[in-house]
Design an enzyme around this catalytic site. Structure first.
Site, mmCIF file in Angstrom:
data_model
loop_
_atom_site.group_PDB
_atom_site.id
_atom_site.type_symbol
_atom_site.label_atom_id
_atom_site.label_comp_id
_atom_site.label_asym_id
_atom_site.label_seq_id
_atom_site.Cartn_x
_atom_site.Cartn_y
_atom_site.Cartn_z
ATOM 1 N N ASP A 186 0.838 -1.211 0.000
ATOM 2 C CA ASP A 186 0.000 0.000 0.000
ATOM 3 C C ASP A 186 0.867 1.253 0.000
ATOM 4 O OD1 ASP A 186 -2.796 1.206 0.597
ATOM 5 O OD2 ASP A 186 -1.478 2.181 2.059
ATOM 6 N N TYR B 94 2.403 9.852 0.133
ATOM 7 C CA TYR B 94 3.532 9.329 0.929
ATOM 8 C C TYR B 94 4.886 9.703 0.313
ATOM 9 C CZ TYR B 94 -0.204 6.336 2.808
ATOM 10 O OH TYR B 94 -1.368 5.859 3.353
ATOM 11 N N LYS C 142 -3.031 5.907 -4.208
ATOM 12 C CA LYS C 142 -4.207 6.737 -3.906
ATOM 13 C C LYS C 142 -4.039 8.126 -4.506
ATOM 14 C CE LYS C 142 -4.005 4.493 0.604
ATOM 15 N NZ LYS C 142 -2.649 4.451 1.120
ATOM 16 N N HIS D 43 -8.287 9.205 -1.480
ATOM 17 C CA HIS D 43 -7.596 9.176 -0.178
ATOM 18 C C HIS D 43 -8.474 9.646 0.997
ATOM 19 C CE1 HIS D 43 -3.202 9.054 1.361
ATOM 20 N NE2 HIS D 43 -4.024 8.757 2.330
HETATM 21 N N1 LIG Z 1 -5.777 5.786 3.796
HETATM 22 C C1 LIG Z 1 -5.316 6.501 4.807
HETATM 23 O O1 LIG Z 1 -5.786 7.627 5.076
HETATM 24 C C2 LIG Z 1 -4.205 5.958 5.639
HETATM 25 C C3 LIG Z 1 -3.833 6.619 6.830
HETATM 26 C C4 LIG Z 1 -2.798 6.088 7.575
HETATM 27 C C5 LIG Z 1 -2.167 4.926 7.155
HETATM 28 N N2 LIG Z 1 -2.507 4.312 5.980
HETATM 29 C C6 LIG Z 1 -1.815 3.075 5.500
HETATM 30 O O2 LIG Z 1 -1.885 2.088 6.537
HETATM 31 C C7 LIG Z 1 -0.566 1.661 6.844
HETATM 32 C C8 LIG Z 1 -0.466 1.228 8.297
HETATM 33 O O3 LIG Z 1 -0.830 2.266 9.175
HETATM 34 P P1 LIG Z 1 0.255 3.096 10.046
HETATM 35 O O4 LIG Z 1 1.537 3.056 9.340
HETATM 36 O O5 LIG Z 1 -0.356 4.412 10.336
HETATM 37 O O6 LIG Z 1 0.289 2.343 11.426
HETATM 38 P P2 LIG Z 1 0.565 0.853 11.976
HETATM 39 O O7 LIG Z 1 0.911 -0.090 10.890
HETATM 40 O O8 LIG Z 1 -0.586 0.541 12.875
HETATM 41 O O9 LIG Z 1 1.801 1.086 12.931
HETATM 42 C C9 LIG Z 1 3.082 1.389 12.447
HETATM 43 C C10 LIG Z 1 3.936 1.730 13.650
HETATM 44 O O10 LIG Z 1 3.950 0.627 14.562
HETATM 45 C C11 LIG Z 1 5.266 0.140 14.746
HETATM 46 N N3 LIG Z 1 5.162 -1.336 14.699
HETATM 47 C C12 LIG Z 1 5.002 -2.129 13.598
HETATM 48 N N4 LIG Z 1 4.894 -3.413 13.965
HETATM 49 C C13 LIG Z 1 4.981 -3.445 15.322
HETATM 50 C C14 LIG Z 1 4.942 -4.494 16.280
HETATM 51 N N5 LIG Z 1 4.780 -5.756 15.898
HETATM 52 N N6 LIG Z 1 5.071 -4.177 17.574
HETATM 53 C C15 LIG Z 1 5.235 -2.873 17.962
HETATM 54 N N7 LIG Z 1 5.275 -1.835 17.105
HETATM 55 C C16 LIG Z 1 5.141 -2.122 15.793
HETATM 56 C C17 LIG Z 1 6.092 0.707 13.624
HETATM 57 O O11 LIG Z 1 7.391 1.042 14.099
HETATM 58 P P3 LIG Z 1 8.732 0.401 13.467
HETATM 59 O O12 LIG Z 1 8.839 0.934 12.073
HETATM 60 O O13 LIG Z 1 9.771 0.922 14.390
HETATM 61 O O14 LIG Z 1 8.531 -1.091 13.527
HETATM 62 C C18 LIG Z 1 5.352 2.006 13.296
HETATM 63 O O15 LIG Z 1 5.799 3.053 14.136
HETATM 64 C C19 LIG Z 1 0.283 2.891 6.505
HETATM 65 O O16 LIG Z 1 1.649 2.620 6.477
HETATM 66 C C20 LIG Z 1 -0.342 3.301 5.201
HETATM 67 O O17 LIG Z 1 0.104 2.455 4.137
HETATM 68 C C21 LIG Z 1 -3.545 4.807 5.232
#
Ligand SMILES: NC(=O)c1ccc[n+]([C@@H]2O[C@H](COP(=O)([O-])OP(=O)(O)OC[C@H]3O[C@@H](n4cnc5c(N)ncnc54)[C@H](OP(=O)(O)O)[C@@H]3O)[C@@H](O)[C@H]2O)c1
Length: 285
Positions: A46, A51, A76, A109
């Site tokens: 994704d 980004y 997106k 988005h």
């Molecule tokens: N459509 C939208 O509006 C929207 C908005 C936000 C996000 N997204 C998409 O969704 C994806 C995921 O969401 P997100 O990146 O916001 O948050 P997430 O995946 O819930 O969390 C990522 C964070 O958690 C840490 N992490 C990952 N695995 C872990 C584990 N097993 N234990 C503890 N900490 C862990 C990572 O740090 P480290 O890197 O240090 O492991 C990072 O800081 C995004 O990357 C993006 O592609 C879409």
């Protein structure tokens, strides 16, 4: 239980766990992380124009040696590119940056003004085979209804903030009725300590010999949602994928369901200040 893939409302299948790339905006971090994700077995990647890493994601995909049909790439269109012609232009830029001939899924988005016109552009891109499927992000029930009133093409999925502290139950029920898949962004609550050190989750994790991240991702899977966790750490990229070899019991699912606080950790699509903030952030060329 296998649950390795979900079937979308257009008949296509999609792997039931993906890899997120938000904030992986430096080549030296993004390329190795996506490369490792692909080597680990993630097949859904994704990204988004916002980004500013489409070129790095595309590089990792192209250099992976995988056949094009063996991975699924989502990008997106950003809110400042909404409108029919603007969206077509934005797509063209994304495709060039990615270095691909087509994307698997193109998403709106956020639900800002102009989304119906942009949706028409997405329909055209789908008709031309430039995207295999189309969908939305951050749509609430009334946004989905408004879209349905103006188009016969349903989004295959809606990507929304979802994790045990913010479970989106009403939206999930509605989307289940409509056969629209919920794709969970911030599935791990962005690594928030309150969530990852929650005693209920820790107890379930130790009962399965798993970590809390794996338990949360398994919960998403068993409620029928596609989670797209992000990590820049090789050990977590690997461990977050190990969710197919255990099963949460009904009681454990219920215990996690009871953690819902209905509090978002990020922006609210109905908050005008949040939307105004997004609209003030065009993507530099
Ligand atoms: N459509 C939208 O509006 C929207 C908005 C936000 C996000 N997204 C998409 O969704 C994806 C995921 O969401 P997100 O990146 O916001 O948050 P997430 O995946 O819930 O969390 C990522 C964070 O958690 C840490 N992490 C990952 N695995 C872990 C584990 N097993 N234990 C503890 N900490 C862990 C990572 O740090 P480290 O890197 O240090 O492991 C990072 O800081 C995004 O990357 C993006 O592609 C879409």
């Amino acid at each position: 239980m296998s649950l390795k893939t979900f079937t979308l409302n257009n008949g296509q299948t999609i792997a039931s766990l993906g890899f997120g790339t938000w904030e992986l905006d430096k080549e030296e971090i993004c390329v190795p992380a996506v490369t490792q994700a692909l080597q680990t077995g993630y097949r859904v990647i994704d990204t988004a124009a916002r980004y500013m890493n489409e070129a790095f994601v595309g590089k990792a995909l192209t250099e992976s040696g995988l056949k094009r049909e063996d991975y699924h790439l989502t990008t997106k269109v950003w809110v400042t590119d909404f409108g029919y012609e603007q969206t077509l232009r934005a797509f063209d830029k994304s495709l060039k940056k990615l270095g691909l001939d087509y994307v698997d899924l193109y998403l709106l988005h956020w639900p800002v003004e102009g989304f119906r016109e942009s949706w028409k552009a997405l329909e055209k891109l789908q008709d031309e085979g430039l995207t295999k499927a189309i969908g939305v992000c951050n749509f609430e029930i009334d946004h989905l209804q408004a879209l349905a009133a103006s188009s016969n093409n349903k989004p295959v999925l809606n990507q929304v903030e979802t994790h045990p502290l913010f479970q989106q139950r009403a939206l999930l029920n509605y989307m289940n009725e409509q056969d629209i898949l919920l794709e969970a962004w911030s599935p791990l609550g962005r690594g928030d300590a309150t969530l990852l050190t929650n005693p209920v989750l820790q107890e379930i994790a130790s009962a399965h010999g798993k970590d809390v991240g794996q338990v949360i991702l398994r919960w998403h899977l068993q409620r029928g949602s596609l989670a797209i966790p992000r990590s820049s750490k090789p050990s977590r990229v690997a461990s977050n994928f190990q969710i197919y070899d255990f099963e949460l019991s009904d009681d454990q699912m219920a215990a996690i369901n009871a953690l819902d606080t209905n509090q978002r950790s990020a922006g609210d699509p109905k908050d005008p200040e949040w939307i105004a903030k997004l609209m003030s952030m065009p993507i530099p060329d």
